[in-house]
Design an enzyme around this catalytic site. Sequence first.
Site, mmCIF file in Angstrom:
data_model
loop_
_atom_site.group_PDB
_atom_site.id
_atom_site.type_symbol
_atom_site.label_atom_id
_atom_site.label_comp_id
_atom_site.label_asym_id
_atom_site.label_seq_id
_atom_site.Cartn_x
_atom_site.Cartn_y
_atom_site.Cartn_z
ATOM 1 N N GLU A 108 0.812 -1.217 0.000
ATOM 2 C CA GLU A 108 0.000 0.000 0.000
ATOM 3 C C GLU A 108 0.841 1.261 0.000
ATOM 4 O O GLU A 108 0.485 2.247 -0.659
ATOM 5 C CB GLU A 108 -0.899 -0.021 1.228
ATOM 6 C CG GLU A 108 -1.881 1.118 1.324
ATOM 7 C CD GLU A 108 -2.770 0.977 2.547
ATOM 8 O OE1 GLU A 108 -2.999 2.001 3.228
ATOM 9 O OE2 GLU A 108 -3.227 -0.144 2.827
ATOM 10 N N ASP A 109 1.989 1.247 0.718
ATOM 11 C CA ASP A 109 2.735 2.486 0.958
ATOM 12 C C ASP A 109 4.143 2.515 0.384
ATOM 13 O O ASP A 109 4.840 3.512 0.543
ATOM 14 C CB ASP A 109 2.830 2.747 2.473
ATOM 15 C CG ASP A 109 1.473 3.016 3.096
ATOM 16 O OD1 ASP A 109 0.596 3.532 2.379
ATOM 17 O OD2 ASP A 109 1.284 2.718 4.287
#
Length: 715
Positions: A108-109
Amino acid sequence: MPAAPRRKGRPRIDLRRLGRAALLGPAARDRLPDAIGHVVEAHRAHHPDADLEPLRRAYLLAESSHRGQMRKSGEPYITHPLAVTLILAELGAETTTLTASLLHDTVEDTDVTLDQVGAEFGEEVRYLVDGVTKLEKVDYGAAAEPETFRKMLLATGNDVRVMSIKLADRLHNMRTLGVMRREKQVRIAQVTRDVLIPLAERLGVQVLKTELEDLVFAVLHPEEYERTRELIAENAARPDDPLAATADRVRAVLREAGIAAEVLIRPRHFLSVHRVSRKRGRLRGTDFGRLLVLVAEDADCYAVLGELHTCLTPVVSEFKDFIATPKFNLYQSLHTAVVLPAEETDDRAGDSPDRQIVEVLIRTHQMHKVAEAGVIALGNPYAAPAEEQNAADGERTDPTRPGWLNRLLKWQEAAPDTDTFWSSLREDLAQDREITVFRRDGGTLTLPEGATCVDAAYAQYGEDAHACLGARVNGRLVTLGMVLRDGDTVQLLMGQDAASAPSREWLEHAHTPAARLAIQRWLAAHPAPEETDRTPGTLPSPPLFRPTAVNPARRPAPPEGESPARANAVTDLPGAAVRLAGCCTPVPPDEVTGFAVRGGAVTVHRVECAAVARMKSAGRAEVGVRWGDTTECRVTLVAESFGRPHLLADLTEAIALQGISIVSATVAPPAQQRVRHTYTLQLPDAARLPAVMRAMREVPGVYDVRRAQARAADA
């Protein structure tokens, strides 16, 4: 934001120290990094033989990919996956879950991809990481959060460990919520309250659930939280603790009886104390906690119960056996409560005549582990042999796919849009208790508390429940709106006609999202005619005997003995759908006329129907109709009677003996000892109608049976 509550017996980990350890960089190859030392220690306590190599490699990948990223608190970002993984390790999660937890934010990051995770750690870890990865707001906008939850729930349906990681993730975020803006704190706390806490309850993860409840309580109700904190602090400062004295007495009793047991004082968490204070008013020493008795075997639980009830006066109404009948979330315990003798209470000053009551929980050590950690305590739940799984009646006993999750996954497919899904999910999760009802065929249905026969029908038959005519509960004929109780036996009466349809009134009785969504979908696909064309609260019946819309200029002469349908110079409507008006339910050989309604359909009325005169006076054009060749028909009858027991059953039996199918039956509330019954019947031949009405009139107490007809005042 008020200080977050601390749980006794659980030391806080210094996340800043973990952050510094992470910043030192990767450890030497094959050596466990110092930063995951606490995780490894907690993991080995539950799984001493676990292979730690995946954890080492997962940490190194997470640390390197998150390096340079900081949390809003100013700490290195790697402290977050470390804290989440530590929470799960303390609860006994197995290595695969911990590996995925360390990596849960990488896709996600960071630049790490799911394919990279799968290649490095295998498909199980890839699936778990994918399951908790949020959907992008740039792609989904305002729907990103609810659609992310939908994605997580679908993933949880295949692997419950997805939600375990999400719950631990939310717990750590709630612990550090104080750095956020107040409005964001409130929004996150509300979603946690409405969605995450109920999911933690359903998965049996009480440790996470109770701490989340306290953290949400602190954000959403800071003043009540502070008052509760003061009450707990005042009680802790009291010199005499009735719970401690009672624990000592119970230990002595069990020791004398030769029962090996551990007796603990289990303090209530903040929100629990707040709820008790609102319920009881002034709190006493015993209201701040409960006794927990842990033993080795199931039989020892009942032995402890016997000793407690022998030496102390039990409160009979407080006894619950969740060992013989476990809760839907795996929870097992014996619950009881005992009254303390006057000399052991803290009311000796005479300020209250009531004695104090001590609540006691009795369970085995294994039950306690499951009660605290729920599905997480199962380790790898998918390692069990396949023969241990039971798929009877579609309601698996497999705790990784409980009944509530099966139902949720089914109805979410029917949610037409994100808003409907999101609101239905919150409503579904707000139903925190379940009941089990028995089917006449020997199966069972698990339903939320408050469910009705309508809900049972859709739980058992899905969309085929549209054809449900009625139900018997414990052998008695009841309305479909009857609320079911735990242990009831339900027999659903199903129609054989494919054209049978749900009533709009069913929505008032549908308690579950699955039932409501199915009914709403049918109603949307079959729009009702204009309100002026039907009696309020009724739906038009499907065309069972198919009158045909015709052009009067082309209409053939009616058969001998049949009255011609009236018609004005109107447009030919070939192929138009034909519906029978619910206000007068015409049957052959009634003289009929039709009116075009919304959607291009034609509604057929008896010519003497009050609605016909009113629509004609309003300038509505009639459509010529005639009866088709078939004599099968549907009719609505109204029976007026004096009230007496079992009248509904007797009327229904009289109709059944005539070989007539009941499409629906409703009973109006009694007025002045008189009752109105309304039946919609399917007749194989219209000529049998007089015999049916005569049989109904012969039922004792019935003084009138007539065709349904809207009164002029109602039209």
